[in-house]
Design a protein around this motif. Structure first.
Motif, PDB file in Angstrom:
ATOM      1  N   ARG A  51       0.804  -1.215   0.000  1.00  0.00           N
ATOM      2  CA  ARG A  51       0.000   0.000   0.000  1.00  0.00           C
ATOM      3  C   ARG A  51       0.839   1.268   0.000  1.00  0.00           C
ATOM      4  N   GLY A  52       2.137   1.171   0.094  1.00  0.00           N
ATOM      5  CA  GLY A  52       2.976   2.349   0.271  1.00  0.00           C
ATOM      6  C   GLY A  52       2.734   3.484  -0.713  1.00  0.00           C
ATOM      7  N   PRO A  53       3.105   3.344  -1.990  1.00  0.00           N
ATOM      8  CA  PRO A  53       2.917   4.434  -2.952  1.00  0.00           C
ATOM      9  C   PRO A  53       1.429   4.701  -3.167  1.00  0.00           C
ATOM     10  N   ALA A  54       1.058   5.972  -3.150  1.00  0.00           N
ATOM     11  CA  ALA A  54      -0.361   6.319  -3.272  1.00  0.00           C
ATOM     12  C   ALA A  54      -0.500   7.793  -3.611  1.00  0.00           C
ATOM     13  N   HIS A  55      -1.710   8.146  -4.058  1.00  0.00           N
ATOM     14  CA  HIS A  55      -2.073   9.554  -4.201  1.00  0.00           C
ATOM     15  C   HIS A  55      -3.206   9.841  -3.229  1.00  0.00           C
ATOM     16  N   SER A  56      -3.165  11.015  -2.635  1.00  0.00           N
ATOM     17  CA  SER A  56      -4.221  11.395  -1.702  1.00  0.00           C
ATOM     18  C   SER A  56      -4.639  12.836  -1.969  1.00  0.00           C
ATOM     19  N   PHE A  57      -5.916  13.107  -1.749  1.00  0.00           N
ATOM     20  CA  PHE A  57      -6.403  14.477  -1.862  1.00  0.00           C
ATOM     21  C   PHE A  57      -7.675  14.617  -1.042  1.00  0.00           C
ATOM     22  N   VAL A  58      -8.314  15.763  -1.106  1.00  0.00           N
ATOM     23  CA  VAL A  58      -9.494  16.004  -0.284  1.00  0.00           C
ATOM     24  C   VAL A  58     -10.634  16.547  -1.129  1.00  0.00           C
ATOM     25  N   SER A  59     -11.854  16.417  -0.593  1.00  0.00           N
ATOM     26  CA  SER A  59     -13.015  16.976  -1.253  1.00  0.00           C
ATOM     27  C   SER A  59     -13.927  17.595  -0.198  1.00  0.00           C
ATOM     28  N   PHE A  60     -14.600  18.672  -0.581  1.00  0.00           N
ATOM     29  CA  PHE A  60     -15.422  19.432   0.357  1.00  0.00           C
ATOM     30  C   PHE A  60     -16.886  19.361  -0.055  1.00  0.00           C
ATOM     31  N   GLY A  61     -17.776  19.226   0.949  1.00  0.00           N
ATOM     32  CA  GLY A  61     -19.198  19.106   0.686  1.00  0.00           C
ATOM     33  C   GLY A  61     -19.995  20.254   1.271  1.00  0.00           C
ATOM     34  N   PHE A  62     -20.986  20.706   0.517  1.00  0.00           N
ATOM     35  CA  PHE A  62     -21.829  21.831   0.909  1.00  0.00           C
ATOM     36  C   PHE A  62     -23.278  21.357   1.066  1.00  0.00           C
ATOM     37  N   VAL A  63     -24.034  22.018   1.927  1.00  0.00           N
ATOM     38  CA  VAL A  63     -25.419  21.612   2.147  1.00  0.00           C
ATOM     39  C   VAL A  63     -26.304  21.892   0.942  1.00  0.00           C
ATOM     40  N   ASP A  64     -25.828  22.682  -0.007  1.00  0.00           N
ATOM     41  CA  ASP A  64     -26.615  22.922  -1.222  1.00  0.00           C
ATOM     42  C   ASP A  64     -26.288  21.906  -2.316  1.00  0.00           C
ATOM     43  N   SER A  65     -25.708  20.762  -1.902  1.00  0.00           N
ATOM     44  CA  SER A  65     -25.436  19.616  -2.792  1.00  0.00           C
ATOM     45  C   SER A  65     -24.240  19.814  -3.709  1.00  0.00           C
ATOM     46  N   GLN A  66     -23.415  20.805  -3.467  1.00  0.00           N
ATOM     47  CA  GLN A  66     -22.196  20.974  -4.248  1.00  0.00           C
ATOM     48  C   GLN A  66     -21.025  20.269  -3.562  1.00  0.00           C
ATOM     49  N   PHE A  67     -20.135  19.746  -4.381  1.00  0.00           N
ATOM     50  CA  PHE A  67     -18.894  19.147  -3.899  1.00  0.00           C
ATOM     51  C   PHE A  67     -17.754  19.670  -4.770  1.00  0.00           C
ATOM     52  N   VAL A  68     -16.610  19.925  -4.154  1.00  0.00           N
ATOM     53  CA  VAL A  68     -15.449  20.367  -4.919  1.00  0.00           C
ATOM     54  C   VAL A  68     -14.204  19.687  -4.353  1.00  0.00           C
ATOM     55  N   ALA A  69     -13.424  19.075  -5.232  1.00  0.00           N
ATOM     56  CA  ALA A  69     -12.226  18.348  -4.821  1.00  0.00           C
ATOM     57  C   ALA A  69     -10.981  19.181  -5.102  1.00  0.00           C
ATOM     58  N   ILE A  70      -9.958  19.002  -4.255  1.00  0.00           N
ATOM     59  CA  ILE A  70      -8.679  19.688  -4.441  1.00  0.00           C
ATOM     60  C   ILE A  70      -7.563  18.650  -4.354  1.00  0.00           C
TER      61      ILE A  70
END
Length: 283
Positions: A97-116
Motif C-alpha cells: 500500500r505504500g505508494p499512493a495519491h491522496s487528496f481532499v473533497s469538500f461538501g456543501f449543504v446545497d449539494s455541491q462538492f469540490v475536490a482539491i
C-alpha cells in the motif's frame, strides 16, 4: 599517486562540487512551460466575505482513464454552507500500500462538492516517478475540480482502489481549511514551487492543511511519508468519522464499484457515498 597529484585531484573534486551546487541552485521552478492537458490550466479563486468564486475549475468528462473531453468552469461557493470534508486515498498497488495519491473533497449543504488535488505538474512526455520527483523535475500544482472528474476518473476508469473517507471536523475549521487550500493554489500561480517526493508532495501538503484544523496533529513518520498508510494513521488519531476498525473501514469506504455504476448519474457524489450511511459526516 604523489602528494601533488592528490592535491590537484582534491581541488578538482571541490571545484566540480561547487559548480554542481551552483547549477542546482540556479534551477528555478516555472509556471510557463508546456504542460500535459490535464494540468495545463491553473485554478484561481477570489474570496469576498462568505462567497468564494473559483475560476478554471476542472470538469473533464472521461470515457476511459486517459480519454477525456476537457472542460473548465467558473463556480461560486457559499462558505456558510460548507459542512464536510472527505479524504480520498488511492494506493497504487494492492500488494504493497505504500505508494499512493491522496487528496481532499469538500461538501456543501446545497449539494455541491469540490475536490482539491495536489499534484506533480508534468510536461508532455513526462511520467511521474517517485525517484525523479526528488530532483526538481516537476513543479507543484493544486487542481481544483468537480468530483466526477477528480474522483470519477480514478475510481470508475482506473485500476487502482479508491477510498473516500469522511473526516471528523467542525464546520468552521473545514471552512478555514478550504480557504487556506485555495489561497495556496493562488500563491502557486505567481510563486511556483518544485514538487518533492519527500518534502513537498500531495500528502505532505494535505497533512499541513489538516493539521490546521485537526484536534490532534497528524504525527510525522514513515506512515505519513508513505501515503498508502495514511488512512491507518488518520483512523488511529480519530480523524476518520467512523467507529469501524481499519479492515472494515477500508471495506466500507472503498468506492470503485459505486463509481463505475453511477459515473453518469447526476447524483454521482451522493451515490458514491451511499454505503457511508452510518458515518456521521454524510453531506
Amino acid at each position: 599517486m604523489t602528494p601533488r597529484t592528490r592535491k590537484y585531484v582534491l581541488i578538482g573534486v571541490v571545484l566540480a562540487s561547487a559548480i554542481a551546487g551552483v547549477g542546482w541552485t540556479a534551477i528555478k521552478p516555472r509556471a510557463d512551460r508546456a504542460w500535459i492537458p490535464e494540468q495545463a490550466v491553473l485554478p484561481e479563486a477570489s474570496i469576498a466575505g462568505h462567497v468564494v468564486r473559483v475560476h478554471n475549475l476542472r470538469d473533464f468528462t472521461y470515457t476511459a482513464r486517459h480519454d477525456f473531453t476537457p472542460k473548465y468552469a467558473d463556480r461560486s461557493y457559499d462558505l456558510d454552507k460548507l459542512v464536510s470534508v472527505w479524504y480520498v486515498l488511492t494506493p497504487f498497488s494492492k500488494q504493497w500500500r505504500g505508494p499512493a495519491h491522496s487528496f481532499v473533497s469538500f461538501g456543501f449543504v446545497d449539494s455541491q462538492f469540490v475536490a482539491i488535488s495536489v499534484e506533480a505538474r508534468r510536461e508532455p512526455g513526462e511520467t511521474y516517478d517517485a525517484l525523479t520527483g526528488l530532483f526538481k523535475r516537476f513543479e507543484l500544482m493544486y487542481v481544483v475540480g468537480d468530483e466526477r472528474d477528480l474522483i470519477g476518473q480514478r475510481a470508475a476508469f482506473g485500476s487502482d482502489q479508491v477510498y473516500l473517507y469522511p473526516i471528523r471536523a467542525k464546520p468552521q475549521k473545514i471552512r478555514e481549511m478550504f480557504v487556506a487550500m485555495l489561497e495556496r493554489a493562488n500563491s502557486l500561480r505567481d510563486h511556483p514551487e518544485f514538487y518533492n517526493t519527500l518534502t513537498n508532495n500531495c500528502t505532505s501538503n494535505v497533512v499541513s492543511h489538516v493539521n490546521q484544523i485537526a484536534p490532534k496533529t497528524v504525527p510525522a513518520g514513515a506512515k505519513t511519508i508513505i501515503p498508502g498508510y495514511t488512512d491507518e494513521v488518520a483512523l488511529k488519531i480519530g480523524l476518520i468519522d467512523t467507529d469501524l476498525d481499519l479492515e472494515h473501514a477500508r471495506a466500507r469506504f472503498l468506492i470503485n464499484a459505486r463509481a463505475r455504476q453511477f459515473i453518469n448519474d447526476p447524483l454521482f457524489s451522493f451515490r458514491i457515498r451511499e454505503a457511508n450511511a452510518r458515518g456521521r459526516n454524510k453531506t
